[in-house]
Write an enzyme that holds these catalytic residues in place. Structure first.
Site, PDB file in Angstrom:
ATOM      1  N   HIS A 131       1.161  -1.243  -0.265  1.00 17.12           N
ATOM      2  CA  HIS A 131       0.225   0.202   0.220  1.00 17.12           C
ATOM      3  C   HIS A 131       0.791   1.483  -0.439  1.00 17.12           C
ATOM      4  O   HIS A 131       2.010   1.516   0.918  1.00 17.12           O
ATOM      5  CB  HIS A 131      -0.611  -0.039   1.624  1.00 17.12           C
ATOM      6  CG  HIS A 131      -0.314   0.173   2.670  1.00 17.12           C
ATOM      7  ND1 HIS A 131       0.536   0.606   3.556  1.00 17.12           N
ATOM      8  CD2 HIS A 131       0.096  -1.017   3.751  1.00 17.12           C
ATOM      9  CE1 HIS A 131       0.985   0.899   4.325  1.00 17.12           C
ATOM     10  NE2 HIS A 131       1.312  -0.440   4.215  1.00 17.12           N
ATOM     11  N   HIS A 140      11.549  -1.026 -13.475  1.00 10.53           N
ATOM     12  CA  HIS A 140      11.320  -2.840 -12.679  1.00 10.53           C
ATOM     13  C   HIS A 140      11.329  -3.163 -11.671  1.00 10.53           C
ATOM     14  O   HIS A 140      13.036  -3.220 -10.714  1.00 10.53           O
ATOM     15  CB  HIS A 140      12.951  -3.452 -14.126  1.00 10.53           C
ATOM     16  CG  HIS A 140      12.937  -4.520 -14.060  1.00 10.53           C
ATOM     17  ND1 HIS A 140      13.608  -5.493 -14.657  1.00 10.53           N
ATOM     18  CD2 HIS A 140      11.473  -5.328 -14.173  1.00 10.53           C
ATOM     19  CE1 HIS A 140      12.909  -6.557 -14.722  1.00 10.53           C
ATOM     20  NE2 HIS A 140      11.647  -6.611 -14.459  1.00 10.53           N
TER      21      HIS A 140
HETATM   22  C1  LIG Z   1      24.352  -6.874  -8.297  1.00 13.86           C
HETATM   23  C2  LIG Z   1      23.971  -7.352  -9.755  1.00 13.86           C
HETATM   24  C3  LIG Z   1      24.031  -6.240 -10.412  1.00 13.86           C
HETATM   25  C4  LIG Z   1      25.835  -7.510  -9.469  1.00 13.86           C
HETATM   26  O1  LIG Z   1      26.128  -8.047 -11.369  1.00 13.86           O
HETATM   27  P1  LIG Z   1      27.420  -7.842 -11.716  1.00 13.86           P
HETATM   28  O2  LIG Z   1      28.187  -6.375 -11.075  1.00 13.86           O
HETATM   29  O3  LIG Z   1      27.934  -8.099 -13.441  1.00 13.86           O
HETATM   30  O4  LIG Z   1      28.270  -8.595 -10.488  1.00 13.86           O
HETATM   31  P2  LIG Z   1      29.060 -10.410 -11.247  1.00 13.86           P
HETATM   32  O5  LIG Z   1      27.970 -11.025 -11.375  1.00 13.86           O
HETATM   33  O6  LIG Z   1      30.131 -10.038 -11.995  1.00 13.86           O
HETATM   34  O7  LIG Z   1      29.383 -10.161  -9.771  1.00 13.86           O
HETATM   35  C5  LIG Z   1      31.101  -9.857  -9.171  1.00 13.86           C
HETATM   36  C6  LIG Z   1      30.007  -9.887  -7.339  1.00 13.86           C
HETATM   37  O8  LIG Z   1      28.901  -9.527  -7.046  1.00 13.86           O
HETATM   38  C7  LIG Z   1      28.329 -10.926  -6.095  1.00 13.86           C
HETATM   39  N1  LIG Z   1      27.003 -10.266  -5.970  1.00 13.86           N
HETATM   40  C8  LIG Z   1      26.596 -10.047  -7.536  1.00 13.86           C
HETATM   41  N2  LIG Z   1      25.357 -10.323  -7.576  1.00 13.86           N
HETATM   42  C9  LIG Z   1      24.997 -10.577  -5.650  1.00 13.86           C
HETATM   43  C10 LIG Z   1      24.251 -10.614  -5.348  1.00 13.86           C
HETATM   44  N3  LIG Z   1      22.523  -9.906  -5.381  1.00 13.86           N
HETATM   45  N4  LIG Z   1      23.980 -10.521  -4.043  1.00 13.86           N
HETATM   46  C11 LIG Z   1      24.472 -10.917  -3.835  1.00 13.86           C
HETATM   47  N5  LIG Z   1      26.475 -10.977  -4.278  1.00 13.86           N
HETATM   48  C12 LIG Z   1      26.366 -10.834  -5.723  1.00 13.86           C
HETATM   49  C13 LIG Z   1      29.027 -11.663  -7.009  1.00 13.86           C
HETATM   50  O9  LIG Z   1      29.392 -12.999  -6.231  1.00 13.86           O
HETATM   51  C14 LIG Z   1      30.608 -11.893  -7.167  1.00 13.86           C
HETATM   52  O10 LIG Z   1      31.333 -11.778  -6.111  1.00 13.86           O
HETATM   53  P3  LIG Z   1      32.710 -12.627  -6.474  1.00 13.86           P
HETATM   54  O11 LIG Z   1      33.941 -11.089  -6.578  1.00 13.86           O
HETATM   55  O12 LIG Z   1      33.368 -12.159  -4.575  1.00 13.86           O
HETATM   56  O13 LIG Z   1      33.201 -12.907  -6.747  1.00 13.86           O
HETATM   57  C15 LIG Z   1      23.365  -8.539 -10.655  1.00 13.86           C
HETATM   58  O14 LIG Z   1      23.873 -10.071  -9.871  1.00 13.86           O
HETATM   59  C16 LIG Z   1      21.781  -8.889  -9.961  1.00 13.86           C
HETATM   60  O15 LIG Z   1      21.380  -9.370  -8.742  1.00 13.86           O
HETATM   61  N6  LIG Z   1      21.048  -7.640 -10.926  1.00 13.86           N
HETATM   62  C17 LIG Z   1      20.143  -8.357 -10.654  1.00 13.86           C
HETATM   63  C18 LIG Z   1      19.299  -9.128 -11.451  1.00 13.86           C
HETATM   64  C19 LIG Z   1      17.253  -9.516 -11.476  1.00 13.86           C
HETATM   65  O16 LIG Z   1      16.968  -9.256 -11.279  1.00 13.86           O
HETATM   66  N7  LIG Z   1      17.546 -10.193 -12.804  1.00 13.86           N
HETATM   67  C20 LIG Z   1      15.956  -9.794 -12.732  1.00 13.86           C
HETATM   68  C21 LIG Z   1      15.599 -10.439 -14.318  1.00 13.86           C
HETATM   69  S1  LIG Z   1      14.008 -10.936 -14.369  1.00 13.86           S
END
Ligand SMILES: CC(C)(COP(=O)(O)OP(=O)(O)OC[C@H]1O[C@@H](n2cnc3c(N)ncnc32)[C@H](O)[C@@H]1OP(=O)(O)O)[C@@H](O)C(=O)NCCC(=O)NCCS
Length: 202
Positions: A131, A140
């Site tokens: 709410h 998004h």
């Molecule tokens: C947070 C986010 C944007 C980071 O993306 P990124 O910059 O490409 O990060 P990477 O995948 O390269 O990961 C880098 C580090 O962050 C960590 N990490 C990434 N996402 C994380 C999350 N959500 N929570 C905790 N740690 C995370 C990885 O484990 C990695 O750790 P390491 O260096 O110790 O190995 C992404 O992981 C995420 O959560 N995106 C949301 C996706 C989503 O909701 N999609 C919906 C589609 S409908």
């Protein structure tokens, strides 16, 4: 009488939107995509975004099926088209909710009383918008994310899959909340936040 619907973006998100459109009564569906041709879910990809104005004949509705908030914003601002709002029939939209033009609400989402959703937002599968939330344009909210009561989210912010935002919290514009994060403090805007409790990703 339903018009033709042009879905901009022929990827997976486009398929989900086509399914909502079919359930909403659209029969004449096609796609526009800058990167791929052929078809999407059996519906033809008839052109690219540079063709959009030619397709705008007054008998056609348009919706953007691109998850990237900045790209959605650019397309919406560049083209003056008959944007439509699509809501899956299983979504629960409470009394007094306002949903901006061009936004899409996926299956199982719940939007509770007097929440305000901006334009060209995505309220994805089973997201919960409690709410009195206020979401800016091009936000998004990913699948299974939950926003507690009276949360404010700035424009172009992405709330990741399964993330939780405590009630009465504000998150600024152009922010990414990572998958599974739990936001318990105000975030002024910009940057990527991850973890429990959510902190700036370095
Ligand atoms: C947070 C986010 C944007 C980071 O993306 P990124 O910059 O490409 O990060 P990477 O995948 O390269 O990961 C880098 C580090 O962050 C960590 N990490 C990434 N996402 C994380 C999350 N959500 N929570 C905790 N740690 C995370 C990885 O484990 C990695 O750790 P390491 O260096 O110790 O190995 C992404 O992981 C995420 O959560 N995106 C949301 C996706 C989503 O909701 N999609 C919906 C589609 S409908």
């Amino acid at each position: 009488m339903y018009k033709r619907l042009v879905i901009i973006g022929g990827g997976g998100h486009g398929k989900v939107i086509a399914d909502i459109a079919l359930k909403s009564g659209y029969k004449d569906i096609c796609f526009v995509d800058d990167n791929v041709g052929g078809d999407c879910m059996g519906y033809p990809i008839i052109g690219k975004s540079c063709n959009l104005e030619q397709l705008n004949n007054g008998e056609t509705d348009f919706v953007i099926a691109i998850g990237d908030n900045q790209i959605r914003k650019r397309i919406a601002e560049q083209h003056k088209l008959n944007w439509v709002t699509l809501v899956h029939p299983s979504a629960q939209i409470a009394y007094g909710v306002q949903i901006g033009i061009g936004s899409v609400v996926m299956a199982g989402a719940v939007i509770n009383p007097e929440a305000m959703i901006g334009q060209h937002c995505i309220i994805n599968t089973c997201a919960v918008i409690e709410h009195d939330n206020q979401l800016g344009d091009y936000v998004h909210v990913s699948p299974n994310a939950t926003l507690g009561g009276t949360v404010h989210v700035g424009s172009c912010t992405h709330i990741g899959i399964g993330a939780t935002v405590r009630n009465n919290i504000s998150i600024g514009e152009n922010t990414v909340i990572g998958a599974g994060a739990v936001v318990v403090k105000e975030i002024s805007g910009g940057g990527v936040y991850i973890g429990i409790p959510a902190h700036l990703k370095t």
